[in-house]
Each structure stands twice: as C-alpha cells, then as structure tokens.
Design an enzyme around this catalytic site. Structure first.
Site, mmCIF file in Angstrom:
data_model
loop_
_atom_site.group_PDB
_atom_site.id
_atom_site.type_symbol
_atom_site.label_atom_id
_atom_site.label_comp_id
_atom_site.label_asym_id
_atom_site.label_seq_id
_atom_site.Cartn_x
_atom_site.Cartn_y
_atom_site.Cartn_z
ATOM 1 N N ASN A 1 0.797 -1.239 0.000
ATOM 2 C CA ASN A 1 0.000 0.000 0.000
ATOM 3 C C ASN A 1 0.827 1.286 0.000
ATOM 4 O O ASN A 1 0.317 2.340 0.365
ATOM 5 C CB ASN A 1 -0.997 0.028 1.184
ATOM 6 C CG ASN A 1 -1.892 -1.187 1.230
ATOM 7 O OD1 ASN A 1 -1.959 -1.883 2.237
ATOM 8 N ND2 ASN A 1 -2.571 -1.479 0.148
ATOM 9 N N GLY B 1 6.763 -0.703 -2.621
ATOM 10 C CA GLY B 1 6.292 -2.090 -2.659
ATOM 11 C C GLY B 1 4.891 -2.258 -3.189
ATOM 12 O O GLY B 1 4.286 -3.317 -3.016
ATOM 13 N N ASP B 2 4.353 -1.220 -3.835
ATOM 14 C CA ASP B 2 3.006 -1.387 -4.384
ATOM 15 C C ASP B 2 2.916 -0.669 -5.730
ATOM 16 O O ASP B 2 3.928 -0.555 -6.415
ATOM 17 C CB ASP B 2 1.962 -0.916 -3.362
ATOM 18 C CG ASP B 2 0.711 -1.791 -3.410
ATOM 19 O OD1 ASP B 2 0.087 -1.823 -4.489
ATOM 20 O OD2 ASP B 2 0.368 -2.424 -2.402
ATOM 21 N N ASP B 3 1.730 -0.162 -6.080
ATOM 22 C CA ASP B 3 1.570 0.446 -7.399
ATOM 23 C C ASP B 3 2.374 1.737 -7.510
ATOM 24 O O ASP B 3 2.273 2.616 -6.662
ATOM 25 C CB ASP B 3 0.101 0.796 -7.660
ATOM 26 C CG ASP B 3 -0.816 -0.415 -7.599
ATOM 27 O OD1 ASP B 3 -0.332 -1.542 -7.832
ATOM 28 O OD2 ASP B 3 -2.017 -0.236 -7.331
ATOM 29 N N THR C 1 4.315 -3.280 -7.608
ATOM 30 C CA THR C 1 3.352 -3.998 -8.442
ATOM 31 C C THR C 1 3.079 -3.283 -9.760
ATOM 32 O O THR C 1 2.087 -3.571 -10.419
ATOM 33 C CB THR C 1 2.043 -4.231 -7.658
ATOM 34 O OG1 THR C 1 1.597 -2.981 -7.105
ATOM 35 C CG2 THR C 1 2.256 -5.191 -6.502
#
Ligand SMILES: *[C@@H]1O[C@H](CO)[C@@H](O)[C@H](O)[C@H]1NC(C)=O
Ligand SMILES: *[C@@H]1O[C@H](CO)[C@@H](O)[C@H](O)[C@H]1NC(C)=O
Ligand SMILES: *[C@@H]1O[C@H](CO)[C@@H](O)[C@H](O)[C@H]1NC(C)=O
Ligand SMILES: *[C@@H]1O[C@H](CO)[C@@H](O)[C@H](O)[C@H]1NC(C)=O
Ligand SMILES: *[C@@H]1O[C@H](CO)[C@@H](O)[C@H](O)[C@H]1NC(C)=O
Ligand SMILES: *[C@@H]1O[C@H](CO)[C@@H](O)[C@H](O)[C@H]1NC(C)=O
Ligand SMILES: *[C@@H]1O[C@H](CO)[C@@H](O)[C@H](O)[C@H]1NC(C)=O
Ligand SMILES: *[C@@H]1O[C@H](CO)[C@@H](O)[C@H](O)[C@H]1NC(C)=O
Length: 481
Positions: free
Chosen positions: A250, A272-274, A296
């Site tokens: 997130n 660690g995310d979008d 991601t």
C-alpha cells in the site's frame, strides 16, 4: 488556532521605512492580528528567533512580477507540533500568496484540510507526519473509496506545491510498515497527501519519503500536473528481509480517482506497491518518463469493485516507462489491468465485486523492463480475500477495449510474458501489440509465456503466439517472496 502566542512580523516596503516588528498577541485570531498590524508603524527589526510565522504583506514575487503576501513559517522544533501555525499560514497566505517553509522539519500531528487559491506552497524542508498511530487512527479522515483514510487534504484552484528538488513530505512510514505488515489496506492508515476538489494544480520538484500509505491521490480534480515527483518507501526493519512483498504493501506512488487530465512527468518511485494506479473514473491521464523500482507496477484499476456501479478508465497515454526491481522488492507486475469479479463477496477494501463499466482508449508506448514477474497482465476476477481468490473466474462485468501496447522491451523474471485473462462474460476487444519483445526469464513452462483468454488475438493485432490456458502456474498467489 490553538490558545497560545502567535508571533507575526509585519513588513512594509514603503519609502523610507524599513520595518518589521514582532507583535505578540496572546489568544488572538489571525485576521485580528493582521488588522492590528496594519495600523502600526513599526521600527524594530524582526528578532530572528521569535516569530514563527512572519507575514510580509507586499512581498515582490519575481516569478509573477507582482506584489503578493508572503508567509514564512518556522517550526517550533523538537517534537513540538506545528499544526496550528501551519494552518495559520494557509489562512493568511493561502489566497493569492506564497507560503514558504525554509529548510527544517515541520511536525504535523493530526489530519488536516487546507485550501490554496492562486497560491504557492514553497517547501524547502520536510512536512513530517508524527508517528502516533493510535492518534491518527482515532482522528482518521475517511475517504469514500475502499473505506481508506487521508492525512492531508489540499483543495483549491490555481496552485503550486513546490518542493525545490529537496523537500516535500516525510511520512514516518517505518512505524506504519511494521504495524501493517501482512495486512493490506489496514484500517486507518492514511495517505500522505490528497489533491482534492481542485483545478489547475502543479506538484513540482516534490518528494514523499516514507509515505504512511499511498503517497498521494488525486480526487475529483482536473488539470493536475506532477512534474519531477519522487516517492521512496524503504523498509529498515531487519525482520522484514525475506518477507518483503508484504511489508511495503500500500505504498503507492500516486492514484487518480474521479479526476480528469492528470499528468505525471519525470517521476521516480521506489516502494512495494503500485507506482501509479488509475482508480474509478479516471480520464485523460498522461505519464511521461516514469521510473518505478519494485512493487506492483503500473495499475489500471482496481476497478469494478462496487456492485451496481459503472466505473470507467478512459483516454490514457503513457510513454517512456521503466520498470525495474529494487534491492528490497521484486517487480511483481509490469502493466497490470485489474478488474473485480462479477459478483460481490465481502465488502471493501478487500472484498467486493459486481461492478461494471469500461476501460478503453489506453495507449502505452515505450516501456523498458527488467525481471518483471508478470510483464503484461489483465485480471478480470479480482478479489483481495485470500479464501475466495479465483472463484469468480469468467464472471467479471468490466469491459476492457482499445488498448494499444507498443515498443515494450526487456525481460520477465519467470515464464509469463503476456497474460490476458479476460472474462468470458465480458470479453476484451481490440488489444493490439506493436514491437513487444520481452524475453522470458525461464523456459520450463513455455505454455504460459503467452496466454490469452476471451480475447481474440492472432492476426492483425501484432501478437502471433497467444492461446487460451487455465494454467495457474506463476499465478497471482503462487509467486511469493
Ligand atoms: C529533519 O529530520 C531528519 C530526520 O529526523 C534529519 O535527518 C534532518 O537533519 C532534519 N532536517 C533539519 C533541517 O532539521
Ligand atoms: C523545479 O521545476 C522546474 C520546472 O519543472 C525546473 O525548471 C526547476 O529547475 C526545478 N527546480 C529544482 C530545484 O529542482
Ligand atoms: C490539461 O492540464 C494541463 C495542465 O496540467 C493544461 O495545460 C491543459 O490545457 C489541460 N488540457 C485540457 C484539454 O484541459
Ligand atoms: C530509496 O531510498 C533508499 C534509502 O535511502 C536508497 O537506498 C534508494 O537508492 C532510494 N531509491 C531511489 C530510486 O532513489
Ligand atoms: C526523466 O526523469 C528523471 C527524474 O526526474 C530526470 O532526471 C530525467 O532528466 C528525465 N529525462 C528526460 C528525458 O526528461
Ligand atoms: C463514474 O461515472 C459513472 C458515469 O458517470 C457514474 O455512474 C459512477 O457513479 C461514477 N463512479 C464513481 C465511483 O463515482
Ligand atoms: C482507441 O484509442 C485511441 C487512443 O489511444 C483513440 O485515438 C482511438 O480513436 C480509439 N479508437 C476507437 C475505435 O475508439
Ligand atoms: C515505437 O517507437 C518508434 C521509434 O521511437 C516510433 O517511431 C513508433 O511510432 C512507436 N510505435 C508506436 C505504435 O507508437
């Protein structure tokens, strides 16, 4: 403004008068002080250390060639909260003026909403959010989508957030990453800053270091430009090594929601995310020269999460995108189109489904990638409930069409290269590939290199080898670590 002492230094640039004085008024309201100040003829210089909020009524702004109000804010220092003076600066100078934060740390302890109109927030240091998790969760400002939360909301028209290439937000994310490890979308974890209900906004030379949750979001806004924007979420807890897919969850770079004409230019993300994510009702979204380290990838969605609601992503042009793993985190997806399953299980943030709508007129031209696990991935049966993953296969109601992917090169980490898993209920249409050359990182399951379900490919679409398959090898859940 909280009870206490507010120091205002008032400068006048009139002929023969140099001036400046600090007036200390206990328990007074800001505009009263200003009125009082404008009546005074003052003669002493500003004491350098006492005034925390210096106000210059007729500062000459070289850039605009006009005189405008300038508020220079200084922090109290130490652990002391600057919320009250920070808000006062917006009240005094947020309409037509400049708010300047010299190089220092300004501590904000509670969620806040500020407004800027025809104004500049000029930050040379760091707006630092306190790490008192219980307090932030208790005071949580809710955001309608996925029942999430916001730390700092900025509203208004014609404004600039200038970070000068060395300032912006320090989110104290470490404490949040430890607190929320292994739990996606944990209740009350706030986004660092939201551009909300705004028009004509520039976020420039601006950094967000250690965001608490998503670094930023654009909500119900239009004509927004992020130029030279830097986000870095790094995990320092030694226990996190080996679990790094979950610990930085997130920490999105920026999301868009119900917004039109938003541009990201010269952006660098590590986390660690979008890196970027387009949430419901994003239109005319542009990105140029964006580099993402870990996470991601570039997300189109998630979308279609709310039963009975029609969502859209429309008119997207992304170019010159680089996707690389970081030393802390794999690059899990490259271009990730993610729509929810066609019926509802559970409730948001992690459950839902049954929404419809369309994602169309999307052009991505020029992507370089290295070791991406799923370089080009369309998922149409999304849920974040681990017990229900895969259940809604082929039921998705969200319609993907007219997606053009060109000049994409590099390597994948494993076997998957293109995986378009469209819904039988709502097949994808008009997805075209031009100069897509991604070398698989592994060759032990060549049958999953190119998978296309419920999308007609083969012929004029630029991808010769793509076939249906229900193999879940290297699926959403198989890839860990
Ligand atoms: C702001 O805080 C950070 C981290 O605590 C520190 O490294 C930095 O020196 C501080 N900056 C200033 C200008 O005080
Ligand atoms: C800030 O951005 C402007 C415009 O994008 C650019 O000209 C300028 O060099 C940048 N300044 C710094 C300090 O990064
Ligand atoms: C989109 O926003 C930019 C500012 O970021 C502005 O210059 C441009 O005119 C806008 N385009 C449209 C079509 O509104
Ligand atoms: C992010 O921050 C970490 C820790 O300071 C640093 O090692 C890394 O190089 C940064 N990443 C980028 C892309 O700047
Ligand atoms: C791309 O963005 C990076 C980071 O802001 C910047 O250093 C670089 O000059 C940009 N490249 C181009 C071609 O504008
Ligand atoms: C998106 O726009 C559609 C069509 O205007 C509207 O029906 C829907 O409620 C909007 N979605 C959200 C999340 O507001
Ligand atoms: C497909 O999308 C592009 C923009 O990417 C647009 O120019 C074009 O008109 C769209 N085609 C159709 C048939 O709608
Ligand atoms: C791919 O890149 C080439 C060279 O930069 C460019 O001429 C071409 O238009 C690009 N392809 C598409 C479909 O945009």
């Amino acid at each position: 403004m909280r009870a206490g002492v507010l120091s205002v230094a008032f400068l006048s640039l009139g002929v023969g008068s140099v001036v400046g004085s600090a007036i200390d008024l206990a328990l007074a309201k800001g505009h009263d002080i200003l009125e009082a100040a404008s009546q005074l003829i003052v003669s002493e210089p500003i004491p350098p250390s006492s005034p925390l909020l210096e106000i210059d009524e007729s500062y000459f702004d070289v850039e605009s060639g006009t005189k405008r109000k300038l508020c220079v804010l200084h922090p109290k220092g130490g652990e002391e909260l600057d919320d009250d003076n920070f808000k006062a600066a917006f009240e005094h100078c947020g309409n037509g003026g400049i708010i300047r934060l010299p190089d220092a740390n300004y501590t904000i302890g509670s969620p806040l909403t500020t407004e800027l109109n025809n104004a500049i927030l000029d930050v040379h240091g760091w707006i630092s959010f306190s790490s008192d998790i219980d307090h932030w969760v208790a005071k949580r400002v809710p955001f309608e989508f996925q029942n999430l939360a916001l730390a700092w909301i900025i509203k208004g028209t014609n404004y600039v957030l200038e970070g000068n290439g060395k300032g912006g937000i320090y989110g104290n994310g470490d404490v949040w990453y430890n607190w929320a490890k292994d739990e996606g979308n944990k209740y009350g974890r706030p986004m660092s800053f939201a551009i909300s209900d705004s028009k004509n906004v520039v976020v420039r030379n601006w950094s967000v270091i250690q965001p608490q949750f998503w670094a930023s979001i654009v909500i119900r806004s239009e004509n927004v430009l992020y130029k030279n924007y830097y986000v870095n979420a790094t995990q320092y807890n030694p226990e996190a090594s080996g679990h790094f897919l979950n610990w930085l969850q997130n920490t999105d770079g920026c999301d868009t929601y119900k917004s039109h004409n938003v541009t990201f230019e010269d952006m660098v993300y590590q986390g660690g995310d979008d890196c970027l994510a387009l949430k419901p009702n994003s239109s005319m979204i542009r990105a140029r020269n964006v580099t993402c380290f870990g996470g991601t990838g570039i997300a189109f969605g998630s979308i279609g999460q709310y039963k009975g609601i029609v969502d859209y992503i429309d008119d997207v042009e992304f170019t010159d995108i680089t996707l690389l793993p970081s030393s802390q985190h794999l690059m899990k997806n490259g271009l990730y189109f993610k729509s929810w399953m066609g019926y509802e299980i559970g409730t948001p943030p992690n459950g839902g489904g049954g929404g419809s709508g369309y994602g169309r007129d999307i052009k991505v031209d020029g992507v370089k990638m290295k070791d991406v696990i799923r370089p080009i991935y369309l998922q149409s049966d999304l849920t974040y409930l681990n017990d229900h993953r895969g259940e809604g296969h082929d039921t998705g109601l969200f319609h993907w069409s007219n997606i053009s992917l060109s000049n994409i090169s590099g390597t994948s980490a494993l076997n998957r290269v293109v995986w378009l898993d469209c819904s039988k209920q709502t097949p994808c249409k008009d997805i075209t590939f031009d100069h897509v050359k991604i070398t698989p990182g592994k060759d032990d399951a060549p049958e999953i290199h190119y998978v296309c379900n419920n999308v007609v490919l083969g012929g004029g679409d630029g991808l010769d080898a793509c076939h249906p398959s229900d193999s879940q090898k290297e699926g959403a859940e198989e890839v860990k670590g």
